[in-house]
Design a protein around this motif. Sequence first.
Motif, PDB file in Angstrom:
ATOM      1  N   GLY A   1      25.713  41.770  41.764  1.00 53.53           N
ATOM      2  CA  GLY A   1      26.607  41.284  42.805  1.00 53.53           C
ATOM      3  C   GLY A   1      27.577  40.239  42.294  1.00 53.53           C
ATOM      4  O   GLY A   1      28.773  40.250  42.634  1.00 53.53           O
ATOM      5  N   VAL A   2      27.095  39.316  41.454  1.00 59.29           N
ATOM      6  CA  VAL A   2      27.950  38.270  40.891  1.00 59.29           C
ATOM      7  C   VAL A   2      29.054  38.883  40.035  1.00 59.29           C
ATOM      8  O   VAL A   2      30.240  38.548  40.171  1.00 59.29           O
ATOM      9  CB  VAL A   2      27.108  37.269  40.063  1.00 59.29           C
ATOM     10  CG1 VAL A   2      28.005  36.384  39.197  1.00 59.29           C
ATOM     11  CG2 VAL A   2      26.245  36.411  40.984  1.00 59.29           C
ATOM     12  N   VAL A   3      28.664  39.777  39.145  1.00 60.95           N
ATOM     13  CA  VAL A   3      29.647  40.406  38.252  1.00 60.95           C
ATOM     14  C   VAL A   3      30.668  41.201  39.066  1.00 60.95           C
ATOM     15  O   VAL A   3      31.877  41.147  38.789  1.00 60.95           O
ATOM     16  CB  VAL A   3      28.935  41.306  37.225  1.00 60.95           C
ATOM     17  CG1 VAL A   3      29.955  42.093  36.392  1.00 60.95           C
ATOM     18  CG2 VAL A   3      28.037  40.474  36.309  1.00 60.95           C
ATOM     19  N   ALA A   4      30.215  41.918  40.086  1.00 58.76           N
ATOM     20  CA  ALA A   4      31.119  42.728  40.910  1.00 58.76           C
ATOM     21  C   ALA A   4      32.076  41.845  41.707  1.00 58.76           C
ATOM     22  O   ALA A   4      33.274  42.156  41.827  1.00 58.76           O
ATOM     23  CB  ALA A   4      30.313  43.620  41.852  1.00 58.76           C
ATOM     24  N   LEU A   5      31.576  40.737  42.249  1.00 58.98           N
ATOM     25  CA  LEU A   5      32.433  39.848  43.033  1.00 58.98           C
ATOM     26  C   LEU A   5      33.528  39.198  42.185  1.00 58.98           C
ATOM     27  O   LEU A   5      34.636  38.935  42.678  1.00 58.98           O
ATOM     28  CB  LEU A   5      31.584  38.760  43.697  1.00 58.98           C
ATOM     29  CG  LEU A   5      30.750  39.185  44.907  1.00 58.98           C
ATOM     30  CD1 LEU A   5      29.789  38.071  45.302  1.00 58.98           C
ATOM     31  CD2 LEU A   5      31.654  39.555  46.077  1.00 58.98           C
ATOM     32  N   LEU A   6      33.233  38.954  40.919  1.00 53.52           N
ATOM     33  CA  LEU A   6      34.204  38.297  40.058  1.00 53.52           C
ATOM     34  C   LEU A   6      35.240  39.268  39.493  1.00 53.52           C
ATOM     35  O   LEU A   6      36.299  38.822  39.013  1.00 53.52           O
ATOM     36  CB  LEU A   6      33.483  37.588  38.905  1.00 53.52           C
ATOM     37  CG  LEU A   6      32.662  36.353  39.291  1.00 53.52           C
ATOM     38  CD1 LEU A   6      31.948  35.798  38.071  1.00 53.52           C
ATOM     39  CD2 LEU A   6      33.555  35.288  39.913  1.00 53.52           C
ATOM     40  N   TYR A   7      34.966  40.566  39.553  1.00 53.77           N
ATOM     41  CA  TYR A   7      35.871  41.528  38.929  1.00 53.77           C
ATOM     42  C   TYR A   7      37.295  41.475  39.487  1.00 53.77           C
ATOM     43  O   TYR A   7      38.254  41.384  38.701  1.00 53.77           O
ATOM     44  CB  TYR A   7      35.307  42.951  39.031  1.00 53.77           C
ATOM     45  CG  TYR A   7      36.216  43.986  38.426  1.00 53.77           C
ATOM     46  CD1 TYR A   7      36.308  44.118  37.045  1.00 53.77           C
ATOM     47  CD2 TYR A   7      36.998  44.819  39.231  1.00 53.77           C
ATOM     48  CE1 TYR A   7      37.150  45.057  36.472  1.00 53.77           C
ATOM     49  CE2 TYR A   7      37.842  45.761  38.663  1.00 53.77           C
ATOM     50  CZ  TYR A   7      37.918  45.868  37.282  1.00 53.77           C
ATOM     51  OH  TYR A   7      38.761  46.788  36.720  1.00 53.77           O
ATOM     52  N   PRO A   8      37.495  41.544  40.800  1.00 56.34           N
ATOM     53  CA  PRO A   8      38.888  41.522  41.287  1.00 56.34           C
ATOM     54  C   PRO A   8      39.633  40.245  40.931  1.00 56.34           C
ATOM     55  O   PRO A   8      40.836  40.276  40.646  1.00 56.34           O
ATOM     56  CB  PRO A   8      38.741  41.688  42.808  1.00 56.34           C
ATOM     57  CG  PRO A   8      37.328  41.422  43.118  1.00 56.34           C
ATOM     58  CD  PRO A   8      36.534  41.737  41.908  1.00 56.34           C
ATOM     59  N   LEU A   9      38.942  39.113  40.934  1.00 55.51           N
ATOM     60  CA  LEU A   9      39.587  37.857  40.558  1.00 55.51           C
ATOM     61  C   LEU A   9      39.991  37.878  39.081  1.00 55.51           C
ATOM     62  O   LEU A   9      41.106  37.457  38.725  1.00 55.51           O
ATOM     63  CB  LEU A   9      38.648  36.679  40.818  1.00 55.51           C
ATOM     64  CG  LEU A   9      38.320  36.373  42.286  1.00 55.51           C
ATOM     65  CD1 LEU A   9      37.261  35.279  42.363  1.00 55.51           C
ATOM     66  CD2 LEU A   9      39.574  35.953  43.034  1.00 55.51           C
ATOM     67  N   CYS A  10      39.081  38.360  38.230  1.00 53.06           N
ATOM     68  CA  CYS A  10      39.378  38.432  36.803  1.00 53.06           C
ATOM     69  C   CYS A  10      40.502  39.422  36.528  1.00 53.06           C
ATOM     70  O   CYS A  10      41.366  39.179  35.669  1.00 53.06           O
ATOM     71  CB  CYS A  10      38.124  38.840  36.025  1.00 53.06           C
ATOM     72  SG  CYS A  10      36.823  37.579  36.000  1.00 53.06           S
ATOM     73  N   LYS A  11      40.515  40.526  37.263  1.00 48.74           N
ATOM     74  CA  LYS A  11      41.558  41.532  37.061  1.00 48.74           C
ATOM     75  C   LYS A  11      42.927  40.971  37.420  1.00 48.74           C
ATOM     76  O   LYS A  11      43.910  41.163  36.689  1.00 48.74           O
ATOM     77  CB  LYS A  11      41.246  42.771  37.904  1.00 48.74           C
ATOM     78  CG  LYS A  11      42.197  43.926  37.659  1.00 48.74           C
ATOM     79  CD  LYS A  11      41.783  45.154  38.453  1.00 48.74           C
ATOM     80  CE  LYS A  11      42.730  46.328  38.177  1.00 48.74           C
ATOM     81  NZ  LYS A  11      42.318  47.551  38.923  1.00 48.74           N
ATOM     82  N   ARG A  12      42.998  40.253  38.524  1.00 48.02           N
ATOM     83  CA  ARG A  12      44.281  39.679  38.938  1.00 48.02           C
ATOM     84  C   ARG A  12      44.742  38.598  37.960  1.00 48.02           C
ATOM     85  O   ARG A  12      45.935  38.515  37.635  1.00 48.02           O
ATOM     86  CB  ARG A  12      44.164  39.098  40.347  1.00 48.02           C
ATOM     87  CG  ARG A  12      43.981  40.146  41.441  1.00 48.02           C
ATOM     88  CD  ARG A  12      44.083  39.553  42.824  1.00 48.02           C
ATOM     89  NE  ARG A  12      45.428  39.020  43.073  1.00 48.02           N
ATOM     90  CZ  ARG A  12      45.802  38.500  44.242  1.00 48.02           C
ATOM     91  NH1 ARG A  12      44.925  38.423  45.245  1.00 48.02           N
ATOM     92  NH2 ARG A  12      47.021  38.030  44.401  1.00 48.02           N
ATOM     93  N   TYR A  13      43.812  37.798  37.505  1.00 54.36           N
ATOM     94  CA  TYR A  13      44.187  36.743  36.569  1.00 54.36           C
ATOM     95  C   TYR A  13      44.601  37.332  35.216  1.00 54.36           C
ATOM     96  O   TYR A  13      45.546  36.852  34.587  1.00 54.36           O
ATOM     97  CB  TYR A  13      43.036  35.759  36.389  1.00 54.36           C
ATOM     98  CG  TYR A  13      43.383  34.598  35.498  1.00 54.36           C
ATOM     99  CD1 TYR A  13      44.441  33.751  35.816  1.00 54.36           C
ATOM    100  CD2 TYR A  13      42.674  34.356  34.324  1.00 54.36           C
ATOM    101  CE1 TYR A  13      44.773  32.683  34.995  1.00 54.36           C
ATOM    102  CE2 TYR A  13      42.999  33.295  33.501  1.00 54.36           C
ATOM    103  CZ  TYR A  13      44.054  32.462  33.838  1.00 54.36           C
ATOM    104  OH  TYR A  13      44.392  31.416  33.025  1.00 54.36           O
ATOM    105  N   ALA A  14      43.895  38.386  34.778  1.00 55.74           N
ATOM    106  CA  ALA A  14      44.261  39.049  33.524  1.00 55.74           C
ATOM    107  C   ALA A  14      45.673  39.627  33.618  1.00 55.74           C
ATOM    108  O   ALA A  14      46.465  39.525  32.662  1.00 55.74           O
ATOM    109  CB  ALA A  14      43.260  40.145  33.192  1.00 55.74           C
ATOM    110  N   ALA A  15      46.000  40.226  34.761  1.00 60.25           N
ATOM    111  CA  ALA A  15      47.344  40.774  34.959  1.00 60.25           C
ATOM    112  C   ALA A  15      48.387  39.657  34.959  1.00 60.25           C
ATOM    113  O   ALA A  15      49.488  39.820  34.411  1.00 60.25           O
ATOM    114  CB  ALA A  15      47.403  41.563  36.269  1.00 60.25           C
ATOM    115  N   TYR A  16      48.038  38.531  35.557  1.00 64.41           N
ATOM    116  CA  TYR A  16      48.958  37.395  35.585  1.00 64.41           C
ATOM    117  C   TYR A  16      49.226  36.882  34.164  1.00 64.41           C
ATOM    118  O   TYR A  16      50.371  36.582  33.805  1.00 64.41           O
ATOM    119  CB  TYR A  16      48.372  36.282  36.449  1.00 64.41           C
ATOM    120  CG  TYR A  16      49.277  35.081  36.601  1.00 64.41           C
ATOM    121  CD1 TYR A  16      50.266  35.051  37.576  1.00 64.41           C
ATOM    122  CD2 TYR A  16      49.146  33.972  35.763  1.00 64.41           C
ATOM    123  CE1 TYR A  16      51.109  33.955  37.719  1.00 64.41           C
ATOM    124  CE2 TYR A  16      49.978  32.872  35.899  1.00 64.41           C
ATOM    125  CZ  TYR A  16      50.956  32.875  36.881  1.00 64.41           C
ATOM    126  OH  TYR A  16      51.788  31.791  37.006  1.00 64.41           O
TER     127      TYR A  16
END
Length: 411
Positions: A384-399
């Motif tokens: 659950g922790v890893v899944a919850l952080l994925y969208p945040l990490c994806k957006r920051y990586a794109a930024y």
Amino acid sequence: MPFGISILIYYNIPFMQPLSIPRERIYSVDVLRGLVMILMALDHTRDFFHSTAMTQDPLDVQTTHPMLYITRWITHFCAPVFVFLSGLSVQLMNGRKTSKEISSFLMKRGLWLILVEITLVSFALSFNPLMNVVVLQVIWAIGISFVCLALLVFLPWQVILGLGLLITASHNLLNYVEAKPGFEAGLWWQLMHQTRYTFFEYLPGHGFIVLYPFLPWLGIMLMGYGFGRFFQADVGTVQRKRILVATGITMMVVFVVVRWLNGYGDPRPWASQPHWAATLGDFMNVQKYPPSLMYACATLGPALLVLAWLEGKKSRFTDIAKIYGSVPFFYYILHFYLIHLLCLIMFFVSGYGVNDIANPQVPFLFRPPDFGYPLGTVYLVWIGVVALLYPLCKRYAAYKQTHRKWWLSYL
């Protein structure tokens, strides 16, 4: 002839650093980093959520069980691979920055990481606004190693690689000094090499504990810096894979042979147990604090083989892992806060009250020694922790990919 120099001659790697400009990011490196970041969250979730995390050593073959042992042991890969790849990433700056620019960046980033360790990370661990206890962990070790590397980047890369190999292979000689009767490890010695969990008080009721003495971690970072040379543009994929495979297998052979001799390389000797599985567990139970030569060989050897295998591999799974690996610092900070926040919620859900928030046996608030759940629940929380952080990490990586702001290099 040192092994590092041997592979340079065998694979015809130029001894002088070329001015080639490497790729912006290397897919396989980000994937491997992402994989260990995901595993790291498992270890920290276990710390906060497993019922015996505060009362039992999961690697003690006398008290553990196979799944718990494996859960802890596989997370051994996280810190050394993370530190190794940190050094490797610094090497890839060559060609894009001058040595002076790299040195300046490393000095500033190293000091920044130390500050983050004693503030943001320590608070994430404790949730204690008084900050009574600061634990110097892997971010501190990377920070101080960056400071040291800032002074060394003016040297030829092969010299830095050789120094890393020397430190990693020889620092366990200090174990003989530490084993002498009457030896006392003071502050500077513990900062450098020995973990004693001593509370060093700098103000009344406030102090710090050294969990990650920096010298062995510096050796691993310097090796990573040297191996980054093989990811420069003039080194072909086939050549690089051969180097990684040869080095990885060599480290694994060194581990088996030296560990079997049960003398040098790890201060924790192994012993035959009543059952073969327990004997294997004791054999593999090598010292992380600080990382022994056997620990480095047992973790970095397989990691180099995985890094070679990842060359040219691309799938949905590796794309996901790459997201985490491309924003490791961002992920690292967030995952601690999220895990501890979930622990706080379950603390009250489980029926604990305000009188149970602080416990002298545990430096973390909202985490009593008798709190926790079975290992299966730990795995569910981890996912659950890893899944919850994925969208945040994806957006920051794109930024980060679309912006070139100076502060992004520090996050």
